[in-house]
Design an enzyme around this catalytic site. Structure first.
Site, mmCIF file in Angstrom:
data_model
loop_
_atom_site.group_PDB
_atom_site.id
_atom_site.type_symbol
_atom_site.label_atom_id
_atom_site.label_comp_id
_atom_site.label_asym_id
_atom_site.label_seq_id
_atom_site.Cartn_x
_atom_site.Cartn_y
_atom_site.Cartn_z
ATOM 1 N N ASP A 34 -29.873 -3.705 -21.743
ATOM 2 C CA ASP A 34 -28.763 -3.296 -22.575
ATOM 3 C C ASP A 34 -29.055 -3.473 -24.007
ATOM 4 O O ASP A 34 -29.498 -4.403 -24.414
ATOM 5 C CB ASP A 34 -27.444 -4.111 -22.403
ATOM 6 C CG ASP A 34 -26.233 -4.064 -23.222
ATOM 7 O OD1 ASP A 34 -26.462 -3.061 -24.091
ATOM 8 O OD2 ASP A 34 -25.273 -4.376 -23.182
ATOM 9 N N TYR A 54 -25.587 -17.663 -25.074
ATOM 10 C CA TYR A 54 -25.270 -16.333 -24.479
ATOM 11 C C TYR A 54 -25.505 -15.148 -25.299
ATOM 12 O O TYR A 54 -25.431 -14.971 -26.484
ATOM 13 C CB TYR A 54 -23.528 -16.503 -24.517
ATOM 14 C CG TYR A 54 -23.141 -15.118 -23.819
ATOM 15 C CD1 TYR A 54 -23.474 -14.815 -22.365
ATOM 16 C CD2 TYR A 54 -22.254 -14.404 -24.508
ATOM 17 C CE1 TYR A 54 -23.184 -13.624 -21.923
ATOM 18 C CE2 TYR A 54 -21.887 -13.093 -23.772
ATOM 19 C CZ TYR A 54 -22.526 -12.750 -22.734
ATOM 20 O OH TYR A 54 -21.949 -11.434 -22.115
ATOM 21 N N LYS A 75 -24.200 -10.924 -19.949
ATOM 22 C CA LYS A 75 -24.440 -11.091 -18.590
ATOM 23 C C LYS A 75 -25.635 -10.267 -18.269
ATOM 24 O O LYS A 75 -26.091 -9.624 -18.659
ATOM 25 C CB LYS A 75 -23.177 -10.583 -17.983
ATOM 26 C CG LYS A 75 -22.116 -11.852 -17.631
ATOM 27 C CD LYS A 75 -22.615 -12.686 -16.660
ATOM 28 C CE LYS A 75 -21.773 -14.100 -16.731
ATOM 29 N NZ LYS A 75 -22.159 -15.114 -15.856
#
Ligand code: 13P
Ligand code: 13P
Ligand code: MG
Ligand code: MG
Length: 380
Positions: A13, A231, A234
């Site tokens: 991404d 983070y 995902k």
């Protein structure tokens, strides 16, 4: 020339339009251009560019084996260039999954996800490529267990002599960087003891136990939040499956997705939602950044290159993948996924709508506990 072909799916991404929704078409085009350069240079033998939600998925064939520096380098360059396009438009989270500025020979650990398999082509080599958005690698464990271990899903386990021999599973402990190879049907219950803990264990590879088939399935298991130390999104993993002739049939691979299992990810990577099967064109997250999506497309590998359907309007002729979850047959599963997701959302910020504290990608808990330190009293 090698009689073995390598199929690599490398995904990342690197920015999207509409929040975490969809890469801009010019980003996809940039990837196509870079892979066309790689084809001309002989680094790869073929390519196909697609996406699920905000993740760009690059499908490649070549004869260089897994983890090849040139192949990985080519995809890294493609993602870097697509990032530049995303940055120039100020798209959301441009470069999200590229965790380093310098490529060090392999995309693994650098942000992108990779699933790769090398095999000797059979008489026909139909492949199913699963692509997920807003979820993690262990989400594939339940459907893969159904397809490769459950005779009530895969009748082939009972009536196809080679499938009947069973499979070997490589299971990874994504938190502790360990792996173990286990066998079905003999170790089925032990395998499920591990895989039931989706916060820690995931299937990485499956092999046929029949002597003439080899690798059956591969999942990308890079745990991005751990790779980055914090983070950054995902994993949104891919899973490649070879199908038919001693392996689960295409239909036996797809059937498990009729049940929209609750999987982790979704909004802020911190919620459980019903896994929504859909066409690539329908994979933009539209409800609370989701619900988590699963797409399944097919291309054959024929003489080292991809063989799909033909589209005269496509510049690459035979490179149109068959899109399994497009049709109305899957409407019921979609509607069940939305129903389950609405039910979960009604819990708001309470578990089990949100993940357990160790899995939350966003949290204010340490700050709140710090603030309350003086006021927090021991129970009588
Ligand atoms: P921000 O932290 O930039 O608000 O992003 C939230 C997010 O990624 C959920 O969509
Ligand atoms: P992606 O991992 O698909 O970028 O989604 C991040 C997120 O937080 C969505 O709410
Ligand atoms: Mg994103
Ligand atoms: Mg994504």
């Amino acid at each position: 020339m090698s009689d073995r072909v390598t199929v690599s799916v490398i995904k990342a991404d690197v920015g999207s339009v509409g929040g975490h929704a969809r890469p801009h078409p010019l980003m996809m085009k940039k990837c196509e251009e870079r892979l066309a350069d790689g084809l001309r240079a002989g680094t790869i033998d073929d390519y196909y560019v697609t996406r699920v939600g905000d993740d760009i998925n690059l499908f490649l064939t070549h004869t260089r084996g897994e983890n090849n520096r040139d192949v990985h380098g080519l995809t890294w360059e493609a993602f870097m260039d697509a990032t530049k396009v995303a940055k120039s438009m100020k798209l959301y989270a441009a470069g999200q999954d590229l965790l380093t500025d310098a490529f060090s020979g392999n995309v693994r650990g650098a942000g992108p996800g990779a699933a790769e398999m090398e095999f000797k082509e059979r008489g026909a080599e139909p492949m199913v490529f699963f692509m997920a958005d807003k979820t993690e690698p262990s989400s594939y464990s339940l459907p893969l267990c159904r397809s490769y271990m459950d005779p009530f899903t895969t009748t082939g386990l009972v009536i196809d002599p080679r499938a009947h021999e069973g499979f070997k599973f490589e299971i990874v402990d994504v938190c502790d960087s360990k792996k173990v190879v286990m066998s079905t049907p003999d170790e089925t219950y032990d395998i499920l003891t591990l895989l039931g803990d989706t916060t820690r264990y995931a299937i990485k590879k499956i092999w046929s136990k029949s002597s003439d088939i080899g690798i059956a399935a591969v999942v990308s298991t890079e745990k991005l939040n751990i790779a980055a130390g914090k983070y950054v999104g995902k994993d949104d993993p891919v899973c490649i499956c070879r199908a038919q002739s001693g392996l689960p049939a295409v239909g036996e691979l797809l059937q498990p997705y009729m049940f929209p299992a609750l999987v982790s990810g979704w909004m802020r990577g911190s919620h459980y939602g019903g896994w929504y099967p859909c066409a690539v064109d329908d994979s933009d997250p539209v409800f609370f950044d989701g619900p988590p999506r699963i797409c399944a497309v097919s291309l054959h590998v024929s003489n080292g290159v991809f063989q799909g359907l033909e589209d005269p309007t496509s510049p690459r002729g035979t490179h149109v993948a068959l899109d399994y979850f497009k049709g109305s047959c899957w409407d019921k599963a979609r509607s069940d996924a939305v129903k389950a997701s609405i039910y979960m959302r009604r819990h708001g910020p309470f578990m089990p709508a949100v993940l357990g504290p160790e899995e939350m990608e966003y949290t204010t808990r340490p700050a709140v506990l710090k603030k309350l330190k003086e006021r927090m009293e021991k129970l009588e």
